[in-house]
Motif scaffolding. Structure first.
Motif, PDB file in Angstrom:
ATOM      1  N   MET A 143       9.459  -0.665   0.685  1.00 15.01           N
ATOM      2  CA  MET A 143       8.874   0.329   1.582  1.00 15.01           C
ATOM      3  C   MET A 143       8.671   1.665   0.880  1.00 15.01           C
ATOM      4  O   MET A 143       7.687   2.366   1.129  1.00 15.01           O
ATOM      5  CB  MET A 143       9.756   0.487   2.820  1.00 15.01           C
ATOM      6  N   GLU A 144       9.599   2.033   0.012  1.00 11.26           N
ATOM      7  CA  GLU A 144       9.452   3.288  -0.739  1.00 11.26           C
ATOM      8  C   GLU A 144       8.233   3.249  -1.646  1.00 11.26           C
ATOM      9  O   GLU A 144       7.581   4.275  -1.856  1.00 11.26           O
ATOM     10  CB  GLU A 144      10.715   3.565  -1.558  1.00 11.26           C
ATOM     11  N   HIS A 162       5.655   5.474   8.002  1.00  8.92           N
ATOM     12  CA  HIS A 162       4.797   6.602   8.374  1.00  8.92           C
ATOM     13  C   HIS A 162       5.441   7.930   7.980  1.00  8.92           C
ATOM     14  O   HIS A 162       4.776   8.815   7.419  1.00  8.92           O
ATOM     15  CB  HIS A 162       4.531   6.580   9.877  1.00  8.92           C
ATOM     16  N   ALA A 163       6.737   8.081   8.259  1.00  5.30           N
ATOM     17  CA  ALA A 163       7.413   9.350   7.989  1.00  5.30           C
ATOM     18  C   ALA A 163       7.531   9.643   6.507  1.00  5.30           C
ATOM     19  O   ALA A 163       7.692  10.802   6.107  1.00  5.30           O
ATOM     20  CB  ALA A 163       8.803   9.338   8.634  1.00  5.30           C
ATOM     21  N   ASP A 164       7.434   8.608   5.676  1.00  7.78           N
ATOM     22  CA  ASP A 164       7.546   8.806   4.225  1.00  7.78           C
ATOM     23  C   ASP A 164       6.175   8.791   3.553  1.00  7.78           C
ATOM     24  O   ASP A 164       6.085   8.730   2.332  1.00  7.78           O
ATOM     25  CB  ASP A 164       8.432   7.699   3.617  1.00  7.78           C
ATOM     26  N   ASN A 215      -2.859  -8.386   5.333  1.00  8.73           N
ATOM     27  CA  ASN A 215      -1.806  -8.912   4.465  1.00  8.73           C
ATOM     28  C   ASN A 215      -1.756  -8.239   3.100  1.00  8.73           C
ATOM     29  O   ASN A 215      -1.296  -8.839   2.141  1.00  8.73           O
ATOM     30  CB  ASN A 215      -1.989 -10.427   4.278  1.00  8.73           C
ATOM     31  N   THR A 216      -2.230  -6.993   2.990  1.00  4.02           N
ATOM     32  CA  THR A 216      -2.166  -6.311   1.695  1.00  4.02           C
ATOM     33  C   THR A 216      -0.729  -6.267   1.189  1.00  4.02           C
ATOM     34  O   THR A 216      -0.439  -6.594   0.041  1.00  4.02           O
ATOM     35  CB  THR A 216      -2.719  -4.876   1.824  1.00  4.02           C
ATOM     36  N   ILE A 217       0.185  -5.848   2.059  1.00  7.04           N
ATOM     37  CA  ILE A 217       1.612  -5.831   1.734  1.00  7.04           C
ATOM     38  C   ILE A 217       2.360  -6.492   2.878  1.00  7.04           C
ATOM     39  O   ILE A 217       2.206  -6.106   4.037  1.00  7.04           O
ATOM     40  CB  ILE A 217       2.145  -4.394   1.544  1.00  7.04           C
ATOM     41  N   GLU A 218       3.162  -7.500   2.573  1.00  2.17           N
ATOM     42  CA  GLU A 218       3.980  -8.158   3.592  1.00  2.17           C
ATOM     43  C   GLU A 218       5.436  -7.752   3.401  1.00  2.17           C
ATOM     44  O   GLU A 218       5.981  -7.852   2.299  1.00  2.17           O
ATOM     45  CB  GLU A 218       3.850  -9.674   3.519  1.00  2.17           C
ATOM     46  N   ILE A 219       6.044  -7.254   4.468  1.00  8.99           N
ATOM     47  CA  ILE A 219       7.441  -6.821   4.439  1.00  8.99           C
ATOM     48  C   ILE A 219       8.225  -7.717   5.380  1.00  8.99           C
ATOM     49  O   ILE A 219       7.956  -7.744   6.593  1.00  8.99           O
ATOM     50  CB  ILE A 219       7.567  -5.353   4.866  1.00  8.99           C
ATOM     51  N   HIS A 220       9.156  -8.457   4.827  1.00  9.55           N
ATOM     52  CA  HIS A 220       9.963  -9.372   5.645  1.00  9.55           C
ATOM     53  C   HIS A 220      11.319  -8.733   5.910  1.00  9.55           C
ATOM     54  O   HIS A 220      12.092  -8.489   4.987  1.00  9.55           O
ATOM     55  CB  HIS A 220      10.130 -10.718   4.951  1.00  9.55           C
ATOM     56  N   LEU A 221      11.591  -8.450   7.183  1.00  8.23           N
ATOM     57  CA  LEU A 221      12.887  -7.891   7.572  1.00  8.23           C
ATOM     58  C   LEU A 221      13.831  -9.030   7.919  1.00  8.23           C
ATOM     59  O   LEU A 221      13.565  -9.799   8.841  1.00  8.23           O
ATOM     60  CB  LEU A 221      12.721  -6.968   8.784  1.00  8.23           C
TER      61      LEU A 221
END
Length: 453
Positions: free
Chosen positions: A167-168, A195-197, A315-321
């Motif tokens: 995410m960073e 969004h905040a970063d 799907n440019t970036i997929e973030i799996h939590l």
């Protein structure tokens, strides 16, 4: 320190010049450091970060070209652009002054100098330097404050640390991102964090439960409408995309969109253009989209329920939590965070957890993920009477009531599993297991008897 006397660096190869300038500036309340050669100037700037520098252009005997000083000036500008440099030379000329100013000098003093002019020049440059540096410091502090105000995202587990690292890297870009996770795992928190970063942090973050929009209001909600577009359209209305212009749009439950809704959404994502319902005017929007779902979109594509071209766009970036049961290291800090928040809200005396309570929390499967843990701690904090929450406090209010029936577990189940785990970890040694659980030996024996362990 901004309130300390200004520090002026003086550089000249002649000792009498250094001493004369030192005494002149000292009488006006300035501190000074001195150097005889260019390398000494660089070292002093790195060590002291002066407020201004008086720098001679010549350091080698019988040299009048000013080349040494001009080279030094270039190095100083590269080292500290906020340092005002005032160049000095006994061989002053318009050409040298012009070249020095081109290379970044703030002013030019010719030897022998006029004391009043020199002091005025130094004072002006010190004030300029301090104003610039205060502005930079405030900007840095504001940036740190913004970082400190990022939504809380507990990441002690290896899996979550990888998520935060990703995410960073993603946040500063405008890349479309898609989060995939089980319900309650924190996808909205992740969207708020990104969004905040980002560079869009001062613009709106608009959150839409896309999957909850009925077919009849989908376009109106996302794209807006004009007065008279349909029966209840009594006034123009701006849509969520326009609300988010310049900022971020978080589309939750994206997999629940119908194929028709997907097609209309895809057009806006591809072109950045939309028309309000009932209007022929095309409007341009600049929106970063973060989408979220708990579904496997590739499987949905294969089943014909999700458009492949929309998946590619999202799907440019997929973030799996990861779900909470895959990040056990995060349970205790999350629980403490929720406890502190609700203790302040409800004016509770609770400040922490007993070892047995922490063990029970760690042993729970948490099918409702972080959201379920949040609710459980809120209930326990509201009802607790002591400063440490214990297993009975967690059991009050039926902590398992909102779990799926086929996966429900009581707090007794959790405590039994915690005791079993500590016994296994301590090779069956009851004394050591009791110590790890924060129980007396007799209390642990009573629980062993009750649970048939």
């Amino acid at each position: 320190m901004v309130d300390s006397p200004p520090l002026v660096l003086i550089a000249d190869d002649q000792e009498d010049v250094l001493e004369a300038l030192r005494l002149l500036l000292k009488a006006e309340g300035y501190r000074t450091v001195t150097a005889h050669v260019p390398e000494g100037v660089i070292a002093l700037v790195e060590q002291h970060r002066p407020d201004a520098a008086l720098v001679d252009l010549n350091y080698t005997r019988d040299t009048t070209s000013g080349r040494e000083g001009l080279d030094l000036l270039s190095r100083l500008r590269a080292l500290d652009p906020t340092l005002p440099v005032i160049v000095m030379t006994a061989w002053g000329s318009v050409d040298k002054a012009v070249e020095a100013m081109r290379l970044g000098a703030r002013d030019f003093i010719e030897k022998p100098w006029d004391n009043a002019r020199l002091l005025t020049t130094v004072r002006n440059q010190v004030e300029w330097s301090r104003a610039i540096r205060v502005g930079q410091r405030l900007a840095q502090e504001n940036e740190l404050l913004r970082r400190d105000q990022l939504p809380v995202l507990i990441a002690e587990s290896p899996g979550m640390k990888r998520v935060v690292a990703l995410m960073e890297r993603v946040a500063p870009s405008d890349a479309t991102a898609r989060t995939r996770c089980e319900n309650g795992s924190g996808k909205e928190v992740a969207a708020r964090w990104i969004h905040a970063d980002s560079s869009r942090k001062d613009r709106p973050l608009v959150i839409v439960n896309a999957g909850g929009l009925p077919e009849g209001v989908f376009e109106s909600e996302l794209f807006g409408h004009v007065k008279g577009a349909f029966t209840d359209a009594r006034a123009d209305r701006i849509g969520r995309f326009e609300m988010a212009d310049g900022g971020t749009l978080f589309l939750d439950e994206i997999a629940n969109l119908t194929l028709g809704q997907q097609a209309r959404l895809l057009r806006v994502l591809q072109s950045g253009e939309l028309e309000r319902v009932g209007d022929s005017r095309t409007r341009k929007v600049d929106v970063r989209v973060i989408a979220a779902t708990n579904a496997d979109l590739r499987s949905e594509v294969a089943a014909g329920r999700f458009r492949e071209d929309l998946l590619f766009r999202l799907n440019t970036i997929e973030i799996h939590l990861p779900p909470l049961h895959q990040r056990p290291e995060d349970v205790a800090p999350l629980a403490q965070y929720f406890l502190e928040r609700y203790a302040a809200k409800y004016r509770s005396a609770a400040r922490g957890f007993s070892p047995a309570a922490l063990a029970a929390l760690a042993a729970a499967p948490w099918p409702g993920n972080v959201r379920e843990l949040d609710h459980a701690i809120e209930r326990a904090t509201l009802l607790a009477q002591g400063t440490l929450l214990d297993v009975p406090d967690l059991a009050r209010g039926d902590a398992g009531a909102d779990r799926a029936p086929d996966r429900g577990r009581t707090l007794d189940d959790m405590e039994r599993d915690a005791i079993r785990a500590e016994l296994a970890a301590n090779g069956g040694n009851v004394v050591q297991a009791a110590r790890a659980l924060g129980l007396s030996r007799s209390a642990l024996y009573r629980r062993l008897e009750r649970y048939g362990l």
